[in-house]
Design a protein around this motif. Structure first.
Motif, short mmCIF file in Angstrom:
data_model
loop_
_atom_site.label_atom_id
_atom_site.label_comp_id
_atom_site.label_asym_id
_atom_site.label_seq_id
_atom_site.Cartn_x
_atom_site.Cartn_y
_atom_site.Cartn_z
N LYS A 20 0.93 -1.26 -0.02
CA LYS A 20 0.05 -0.03 -0.08
C LYS A 20 1.00 1.14 0.06
O LYS A 20 0.59 2.16 -0.84
CB LYS A 20 -0.87 0.06 1.26
CG LYS A 20 -1.83 0.95 1.21
CD LYS A 20 -2.57 0.95 2.39
CE LYS A 20 -3.81 2.32 2.55
NZ LYS A 20 -4.66 2.10 3.61
N ARG A 21 2.20 1.16 0.79
CA ARG A 21 2.72 2.36 0.70
C ARG A 21 3.37 2.74 -0.43
O ARG A 21 3.51 3.97 -0.98
CB ARG A 21 4.06 1.99 1.86
CG ARG A 21 4.94 3.35 2.04
CD ARG A 21 6.05 2.96 3.25
NE ARG A 21 7.00 4.10 3.52
CZ ARG A 21 7.79 4.22 3.08
NH1 ARG A 21 8.52 3.43 1.93
NH2 ARG A 21 8.76 5.20 3.10
N ARG B 263 1.07 4.21 -3.09
CA ARG B 263 0.67 5.70 -2.73
C ARG B 263 1.76 6.45 -3.10
O ARG B 263 1.66 7.53 -3.75
CB ARG B 263 0.83 5.75 -1.17
CG ARG B 263 -0.57 5.58 -0.47
CD ARG B 263 -0.77 5.48 0.92
NE ARG B 263 -0.80 6.91 1.11
CZ ARG B 263 -0.58 7.63 2.26
NH1 ARG B 263 -0.27 6.93 3.29
NH2 ARG B 263 -0.69 8.88 2.28
N SER C 15 0.84 10.27 -3.81
CA SER C 15 0.03 10.51 -2.90
C SER C 15 0.67 11.73 -1.72
O SER C 15 1.82 11.19 -1.46
CB SER C 15 -0.45 9.34 -2.09
OG SER C 15 -1.32 9.83 -1.09
N ASN D 58 3.44 4.67 6.89
CA ASN D 58 2.83 5.96 6.19
C ASN D 58 3.57 7.00 6.03
O ASN D 58 3.12 8.06 5.67
CB ASN D 58 1.56 6.12 7.14
CG ASN D 58 0.71 4.96 6.89
OD1 ASN D 58 0.44 4.46 6.03
ND2 ASN D 58 -0.03 4.89 8.23
N THR E 58 6.93 12.74 -0.68
CA THR E 58 6.53 12.27 -2.17
C THR E 58 7.34 13.07 -3.19
O THR E 58 7.77 12.33 -4.38
CB THR E 58 5.39 12.78 -2.00
OG1 THR E 58 4.30 12.00 -1.10
CG2 THR E 58 4.38 12.51 -3.50
N SER F 82 3.68 12.77 2.99
CA SER F 82 2.65 11.75 3.08
C SER F 82 1.54 11.99 4.04
O SER F 82 0.43 11.71 4.10
CB SER F 82 3.20 10.28 3.29
OG SER F 82 4.08 10.23 4.70
N THR F 83 1.94 12.85 5.22
CA THR F 83 0.87 12.93 6.53
C THR F 83 1.03 14.62 6.82
O THR F 83 2.25 15.11 6.65
CB THR F 83 1.28 12.07 7.59
OG1 THR F 83 2.48 12.31 8.15
CG2 THR F 83 1.55 10.82 7.27
N ASP G 231 -12.67 9.59 3.66
CA ASP G 231 -12.11 8.22 3.85
C ASP G 231 -13.50 7.30 3.74
O ASP G 231 -14.63 7.73 3.72
CB ASP G 231 -11.46 8.08 4.96
CG ASP G 231 -12.12 8.29 6.16
OD1 ASP G 231 -13.41 8.30 6.26
OD2 ASP G 231 -11.51 8.29 7.29
#
Length: 382
Positions: free
Chosen positions: A155-156, A159, A164, A204, A208, A222-223, A252
Motif C-alpha cells: 500500500k505504501r 501511494r 499521494s 505511512n 512524495t 505523506s502526512t 475516507d
C-alpha cells in the motif's frame, strides 16, 4: 491380580513400569511457535509400539506462500506489511518456515536445522531436519517444505507511485529567495523526520516530492504530522514563522473528511553572516549573528552587541550591505588608537582610517574588510 491400567488399550499388551501413569503428567502444548495440538489421555496410555504407529514428530504445511513487495521488499504478514530489511528472501523463507512448523508436545531435547535450496527466483525448498527424545527413544525426521515467493505492491509503495501526499511545506523567505543551504537543509530535515518515523514502524511516512518553486522550495509529504514537524524544525533552526491552511480534498471509507494542509514557512529577511545598515540608527552597521526571536548581532564599528527591540523581532527596518563572506583581506597600516585603525582600501589601495572594533587583534597584519555604500568596515574573522 494385574491392574488393568497397565495394559495397552489398543493391543492389550502389558505396559512395563506403569509408564502410562507417568505419562499422564506430560506437557500439554507442543514445543513450537506454530500451531499445536494436545495429546489425549488415551494416546498417553498406549504402549510404545502402538503410540509410534500414529506418531507425527513434526507438523508441517505442504507449502508456504510469502507475499513480498516488489518495490521495497516488505513482507505481508497477517493483515499488514512489515519491513524486514532482508537483502534476499532466504532469511524471510527461513523465518516463515520456522513459524509454520510445530514439534510434537512430548518431544524433549529437540534439535533442528533448516537448509534452504534455491530452486528458482520465486521458489526456495526448505529441508528441515529434526531430532528429539520421545518416551526415551531418539526420533529423527526430515520434512521438505517449498516456499513460494509472490511479488506485489504494498500500500505504501502504491501511494508513492501515485504521488499521494497529505501536506505541502512551502519554504520561502521575506524579501529574498531562500539560500541553497536553507533549501538543502529543508530537504534533509524532511528525509530525517521520515527515517525516524520509519524506525518506529510507521510505514505511512514518506517524502512524495521535493521541487524548486519560483522563489523557494516545495516539499510534498505523506502526512500532515510530517508537514507540521518539518515546519517547526525549520523555524527552530532558521527563525521566522509559518502559517497553515487546510483544504478539504475527500472523505475516507468511513465518511470522515480528509484535509490537505499547506504549511507556508517564511524565513527571516536577514541571515547570520549578513551585514545590515539599520534605518534611523546612527550606531553603525551590524553583523547579524542570530535571527531566533529578536535579531542579534555585533556592531562592526565598535564590536558592541546589538539586539533588535521586541516589536522589531527578527525583521528590523534595515538594508543589506553585504555578507561576511564578501570581505577581503586588507593590509593594516597602523592601529592609531582604541577607536581607529588605518588600512589599505582593498580596491584602490589607498590608506584609510576606519573605526576599530574591539575584536580587532592589535598585532594583526591583515583584517577582513567589507566595502559597501555605507563605507569601509572591518569585520570579525569568519
Amino acid at each position: 491380580m494385574t491392574d488393568a491400567g497397565t495394559f495397552c488399550p489398543r493391543c492389550g499388551d502389558p505396559i512395563e513400569g506403569d509408564g502410562a501413569d507417568e505419562r499422564e503428567g506430560a506437557p500439554g502444548s507442543r514445543q513450537s511457535s506454530g500451531a499445536s495440538a494436545g495429546v489425549t489421555r488415551r494416546e498417553r496410555a498406549l504402549c510404545d509400539a502402538c503410540y509410534f504407529e500414529d506418531f507425527e514428530f513434526v507438523d508441517a504445511p505442504e507449502r508456504i506462500e510469502v507475499m513480498v513487495c516488489a518495490r521495497c521488499g516488505a513482507v505481508h504478514r497477517g493483515n499488514r506489511w512489515v519491513d524486514v530489511g532482508a537483502e534476499d528472501y532466504t532469511d524471510v523463507a527461513i523465518e516463515e518456515t520456522t513459524e509454520a512448523l510445530a514439534v510434537h508436545v512430548e518431544a524433549e531435547d529437540v534439535d533442528w536445522e533448516v537448509r534452504p535450496e534455491q530452486v528458482d527466483q520465486n521458489t526456495i525448498r526448505m529441508h528441515c531436519l529434526f531430532s528429539g527424545v520421545v518416551r526415551g527413544e531418539v526420533r529423527t525426521e526430515e520434512v521438505v517444505v517449498p516456499v513460494k515467493v509472490s511479488r506485489q505492491t504494498c500500500k505504501r509503495c502504491g501511494r508513492i507511485a501515485g504521488d499521494s501526499f497529505a501536506s505541502i511545506v512551502q519554504v520561502r523567505a521575506v524579501g529574498r529567495d531562500p539560500t541553497s543551504e536553507e533549501t538543502e537543509r529543508a530537504a534533509e530535515l524532511a528525509h530525517r523526520i521520515v527515517a525516524d518515523m520509519e524506525e518506529t514502524g510507521d510505514r505511512n511516512a514518506f517524502v512524495t516530492d521535493v521541487s524548486e518553486a519560483e522563489s523557494g522550495i516545495d516539499l510534498k509529504l505523506s502526512t500532515n504530522k510530517i508537514g507540521l514537524k518539518l515546519a517547526n524544525k525549520l523555524v527552530e533552526e532558521f527563525g521566522g514563522g509559518f502559517e497553515d491552511h487546510e483544504k478539504l480534498v475527500t472523505e475516507d471509507e468511513d465518511g470522515n473528511e480528509v484535509y490537505r494542509v499547506t504549511y507556508a514557512v517564511r524565513l527571516p529577511e536577514f541571515t547570520p553572516g549578513d551585514v545590515i545598515d539599520l534605518a534611523d540608527d546612527d550606531g553603525g552597521p551590524v553583523l547579524v549573528r542570530s535571527v531566533h526571536g529578536n535579531l542579534k548581532g555585533v556592531r562592526v564599528t565598535t564590536g558592541e552587541p546589538y539586539e533588535a527591540s521586541y516589536e522589531d523581532g527578527d525583521a528590523p527596518d534595515a538594508r543589506k550591505l553585504g555578507e561576511l563572506g564578501d570581505a577581503t583581506d586588507a593590509t593594516v597600516v597602523t592601529v592609531e588608537d582604541d577607536n581607529a585603525v588605518q588600512i589599505l582600501d582593498p580596491e584602490t589601495y589607498e590608506s584609510k582610517t576606519v573605526p576599530c572594533p574591539d575584536y580587532v587583534d592589535a598585532d594583526a597584519s591583515t583584517v577582513p574588510a567589507l566595502k559597501s555604500r555605507a563605507g569601509l568596515h572591518v569585520l570579525p574573522e569568519a
